[in-house]
Write an enzyme that holds these catalytic residues in place. Structure first.
Site, PDB file in Angstrom:
ATOM      1  N   THR A 277       0.840  -1.200   0.000  1.00  0.00           N
ATOM      2  CA  THR A 277       0.000   0.000   0.000  1.00  0.00           C
ATOM      3  C   THR A 277       0.875   1.250   0.000  1.00  0.00           C
ATOM      4  O   THR A 277       0.675   2.172  -0.813  1.00  0.00           O
ATOM      5  CB  THR A 277      -0.922  -0.012   1.243  1.00  0.00           C
ATOM      6  OG1 THR A 277      -1.733  -1.188   1.172  1.00  0.00           O
ATOM      7  CG2 THR A 277      -1.797   1.216   1.322  1.00  0.00           C
TER       8      THR A 277
ATOM      9  N   ALA B 191       6.132  -8.240   1.460  1.00  0.00           N
ATOM     10  CA  ALA B 191       6.685  -9.515   1.926  1.00  0.00           C
ATOM     11  C   ALA B 191       5.617 -10.550   2.279  1.00  0.00           C
ATOM     12  O   ALA B 191       5.818 -11.749   2.097  1.00  0.00           O
ATOM     13  CB  ALA B 191       7.561  -9.261   3.160  1.00  0.00           C
TER      14      ALA B 191
ATOM     15  N   CYS C 182      -8.635  -6.565   1.217  1.00  0.00           N
ATOM     16  CA  CYS C 182      -8.748  -5.166   1.600  1.00  0.00           C
ATOM     17  C   CYS C 182     -10.180  -4.672   1.439  1.00  0.00           C
ATOM     18  O   CYS C 182     -10.528  -3.662   2.007  1.00  0.00           O
ATOM     19  CB  CYS C 182      -7.784  -4.333   0.758  1.00  0.00           C
ATOM     20  SG  CYS C 182      -6.174  -5.101   0.695  1.00  0.00           S
TER      21      CYS C 182
END
Ligand code: PLP
Length: 373
Positions: A70, A186, A310
């Site tokens: 983000t 990650a 999200c």
């Protein structure tokens, strides 16, 4: 039964990432300090930067660590200080910056419409930044980045790619692709949450969005999250084996889709005709809302998602499926199944069994509908 099939939301931590973080946890220095403790932390950060650069075939000084995908997307787009054109299926952290008319259409297979991109580029008077993801989080559809780059170069535009879902699932070579910026995270490949990177091509200059310290060569202020960085570096070293696992994930994913079609031939498999990530399947089961499907599967011990993580919690049809031409009723009946490094064939069998009960309940339901005079 406890089956996790929501790796595109976040992956289970890989043991290598845990080991990588444990090593760094024992350090106490601030990586900006000049004393010995600081230098040891600095070394850990730079080793991870090197591992990440190697994993995506970039140079270590092109890597800026961030708090995740983000932030990387925000940094790339706000930091470029250019007008933004982006595909209509990007992650919300990209789309928030894009005017409705500057969204590139995709076709019904989820692939970007290059003619529309060219039309948008032609109409711009100043240089823009184009943002197109490498692979979509909901459908797994892989975009033709080389062709997008060709157009960007022709119209003097920068190209930013959100590579968050692609890293560890398909080979990525930042230098061979030749794009200007790439966002990475990650936790989608087995590293920790809250750590990511923006890879910025040498020669591209961005304005920092986080100021107040000279970290990351002045590009991102704030003490580095060295534990996260340690985990990210460690997981990057496993990318070779992750790519090998993709072969077996592909077999498992294709088998799930085949069995689902046998059980319920009226399902939609979004993006099926396009090149897709091996681990992802987005399936519409007409007649049952995705929240109901997710809850029913959860009750039977299988975790999947209704669209991107999200946007879970928001009851609205997926913008990705709507952009592909699905009507909102169909889009509301789609779930995403995403496999990962720890997925086994028995996990897939559990999913198929639970999903079969769900799909067959539609027929029973239909038989028990009261008839209205
Ligand atoms: N980009 C894509 C394509 C994603 O799927 C996500 C997360 O779902 C993000 C960006 C955001 O990444 P992060 O969770 O690291 O902020």
């Amino acid at each position: 039964m406890n089956v996790y099939l929501d790796y595109n939301a976040t992956s289970k931590l890989r043991p290598e990432a845990i080991t990588g973080m444990e090593k760094v946890m024992r350090l106490c220095g601030n990586s900006s300090s000049v004393h010995r403790f600081g230098r040891l932390s600095r070394r850990a950060v730079e080793e991870s930067r090197e591992a990440l650069a190697d994993a995506v075939n970039a140079s270590h000084d092109e890597v800026v660590f961030t708090s995740g995908g983000t932030e990387s997307n925000n940094f790339a787009l706000l930091g470029s200080r250019r007008k933004i054109i982006a595909s209509s299926i990007e992650h919300d952290s990209v789309l928030q910056h894009v005017d409705e008319y500057a969204k590139i259409r995709v076709n019904s297979d989820g692939v970007i419409d290059l003619f529309h991109l060219e039309e948008l580029l032609k109409n711009e008077e100043s240089s823009v930044v184009v943002s197109v993801m490498v692979a979509n989080n909901e459908t797994g559809v892989i975009q033709p980045i080389e062709k997008v780059l060709e157009l960007c170069r022709r119209y003097d535009a920068w190209l930013h790619c959100d590579g968050v879902q692609a890293l560890g699932k398909i080979p990525i070579s930042f230098s061979s692709l030749g794009v200007d910026m790439m966002s990475l995270s990650a936790h989608k490949l087995g590293g920790p949450q809250g750590i990511g990177a923006l890879v910025i091509r040498d020669g591209v200059s961005l304005s920092p969005i986080s100021v107040g310290g000279g970290q990351e060569r002045g590009q991102r202020a704030g003490t580095e999250n060295i534990i996260g960085i340690g985990g990210f570096g460690a997981v990057c070293e496993t990318i070779g084996s992750s790519l090998e696992v993709s072969e077996s994930l592909l077999k498992m994913r294709d088998n799930i889709e085949k069995r689902f079609v046998e059980i319920a031939p009226d399902i939609a498999i979004y993006g099926k005709e396009s090149p897709r990530l091996a681990n992802t399947s987005c399936i519409g089961l007409p007649g049952i809302k995705n929240e109901v499907q997710v809850m029913a599967l959860d009750l039977s011990g299988v975790a999947v998602s209704s669209g991107s993580a999200c946007s879970s919690g928001k009851i609205k049809p997926s913008h990705v499926l709507v952009a592909m031409g699905a009507n909102s009723q169909s889009a509301e009946c789609a779930i995403r199944i995403s496999l990962g490094w720890d997925t086994s064939t028995s996990d897939c069998e559990s999913l198929i069994k639970s999903w079969e009960t769900l799909a067959r309940s539609r027929v029973e339901h239909a038989f028990h509908q009261p008839t209205v005079a």
